[in-house]
Design an enzyme around this catalytic site. Structure first.
Site, PDB file in Angstrom:
ATOM      1  N   GLY A   1     -24.938 -45.828 -16.606  1.00  4.80           N
ATOM      2  CA  GLY A   1     -26.347 -45.738 -16.955  1.00  4.80           C
ATOM      3  C   GLY A   1     -26.565 -45.108 -18.309  1.00  4.80           C
TER       4      GLY A   1
ATOM      5  N   GLY B   1     -32.991 -42.352 -22.628  1.00  4.03           N
ATOM      6  CA  GLY B   1     -33.380 -41.741 -23.882  1.00  4.03           C
ATOM      7  C   GLY B   1     -32.729 -40.395 -24.131  1.00  4.03           C
ATOM      8  CG  MET B   2     -33.916 -37.020 -22.380  1.00  5.01           C
ATOM      9  SD  MET B   2     -34.115 -35.909 -23.784  1.00  5.01           S
ATOM     10  CE  MET B   2     -33.457 -34.397 -23.091  1.00  5.01           C
ATOM     11  N   GLY B   3     -29.746 -39.264 -22.469  1.00  6.05           N
ATOM     12  CA  GLY B   3     -28.309 -39.137 -22.297  1.00  6.05           C
ATOM     13  C   GLY B   3     -27.638 -40.344 -21.692  1.00  6.05           C
TER      14      GLY B   3
ATOM     15  CB  VAL C   1     -25.355 -41.720 -16.152  1.00  2.00           C
ATOM     16  CG1 VAL C   1     -24.820 -41.266 -14.789  1.00  2.00           C
ATOM     17  CG2 VAL C   1     -26.712 -41.093 -16.415  1.00  2.00           C
TER      18      VAL C   1
ATOM     19  CG  ASP D   1     -40.271 -40.850 -13.017  1.00  2.00           C
ATOM     20  OD1 ASP D   1     -41.242 -41.644 -13.070  1.00  2.00           O
ATOM     21  OD2 ASP D   1     -39.217 -41.043 -13.635  1.00  2.00           O
TER      22      ASP D   1
END
Length: 395
Positions: A24, A27-29, A31, A138
């Site tokens: 995966g 935007g932040m990282g 996986v 979310d």
């Protein structure tokens, strides 16, 4: 579960987890699929070096502390983390299976019996989270993984303490996925309550049964405006008749008009039992159905409005978008203009979906001591990934 191969720039080991592939990206990282010293698979989330500043590190540390407090059989378990590392990371339980969004797009919608079983399972899990003083904020199909032991909820990165004055976001912003965001969340109402998760679960169940979200528009911003408008009723077209009453109240515009999660479980159980099956039997059938994904039993998803450009596969939605809170002086705008698919979903950092290799940024790490661990399954997976990467590499 599709896993993309590691690129030469990816580390080999993070925090004691040997990396096997990419599952995966957001935007932040990134996986990764990792494996512990004892052979335990894990989803290892690493914050991108390009966004590691003091604010991102603080938010990540808060996320880690929240994850440590969340538990339950339907929650992907927290394993380990290091918010102080050069590239902060956290590891959670790896769930082998597709997410709900991918399953519906690949195999079609769920019949009412299985949708009700899914609803009862997830509502009971969320009730446990709420008893811990948290709300998810979310919940969406991409955050529901359909594993071999039943569905599990992931990505509590936006979770906040329901009674806390602390927030992970700026005071005048709202965060979430527009297509599954409750009206009060879209309108910037604070503090949020567990009713936002009831609404989001209703939207998830609607998607599971019909293939579309309650509100559909050409852009995330347009969807955001529809959600917050009390004059716009959710689109329940295609929903099974026996689920319409429940979906209607779960998607009520006013938070106080929505049922409790306990009432959701009871209603879903009644739907299951009206079809001559126990709730335990329905849960087993749901797991069998989603693991085997028999195309012959799939229901074609309800058609959503076509996007501007024809696509053969659903496009990603913006991940948990940050939106300035509404004010009389101006119209709110999205800060994340990523393209959206028909269901308004994206691949967020916690979502286990195929990823594309990121550009080179730093040399590949090496283990600090000892040989790498290789279980039989890990060796097979790594070999498959190496073959895929070798076939696509330009050299």
């Amino acid at each position: 579960m599709q896993t993309a191969p590691l690129s030469p720039e990816d580390p080999a080991v993070i925090g004691g987890f040997e990396l096997q592939g990419r599952i995966g990206q957001g935007g932040m990282g990134q996986v990764y699929l990792g494996e512990s010293l004892g052979g335990e698979p894990a989803a290892v989330k690493v914050i991108k070096p390009s966004v590691v500043d003091s604010e991102a590190r603080l938010r990540f540390a808060q996320e880690v502390e929240i994850l440590k407090t969340i538990w339950g059989p339907r929650i992907a378990a927290f394993l380990d983390a290091d918010a102080e590392a050069d590239d902060p990371w956290l590891a959670t339980e790896y769930v082998e299976g597709p997410d709900l969004r991918g399953h519906v797009h690949m195999h079609g919608t769920l019949p009412s019996l299985l949708t009700a079983s899914l609803g009862a399972t997830l509502a009971e899990a969320l009730a446990g989270v709420h008893r811990q003083g948290l709300v998810h904020r979310d919940l969406k199909p991409a955050n529901i993984l359909l594993g071999p032991n039943g569905p599990k909820i992931i990505d509590f990165g936006l979770a906040v303490f329901a009674e806390s004055n602390a927030s992970l976001t700026a005071p005048n912003t709202v965060v979430g996925t527009p297509a599954y965001m409750s009206p009060e969340q879209a309108n910037g109402v604070k503090p949020l309550t567990g009713a936002v998760d009831v609404y989001a679960l209703g939207a998830v169940l609607l998607f599971a049964a019909t293939g579309h979200a309650p509100y559909q528009a050409a852009t995330p911003m347009a969807t955001f405006n529809l959600v917050g408008d009390p004059a716009k009723a959710p689109d329940l077209e295609g929903a099974p008749e026996e689920l319409v009453p429940l979906l209607t109240v779960m998607l009520a515009h006013e938070a106080q008009d929505r049922p409790s999660l306990t009432d959701v479980v009871r209603h879903c159980r009644a739907v299951v039992e009206s079809q001559g099956m126990t709730i335990a039997q329905a849960r087993r059938r749901l797991t069998t159905h989603t693991v085997q994904a028999p195309a012959a039993h799939a229901h074609p998803p309800h058609p959503a409005p076509p996007p501007a450009a024809a696509r053969t596969e659903p496009a990603p939605e913006p991940e948990a978008a940050t939106v300035p809170a509404p004010s009389p002086e101006r119209t709110p705008t999205l800060l994340d203009p990523s393209p959206a698919g028909p269901d308004g979903q994206s691949d967020s950092p916690g979502v286990q979906t195929p990823a594309t290799p990121a550009p080179a940024s730093r040399p590949r790490d090496t283990p600090s001591s000892g040989p790498l661990r290789h279980s039989a399954q890990a060796r097979r997976t790594a070999q498959q990934l190496r073959q895929v990467y070798a076939a696509s590499a330009p050299f």
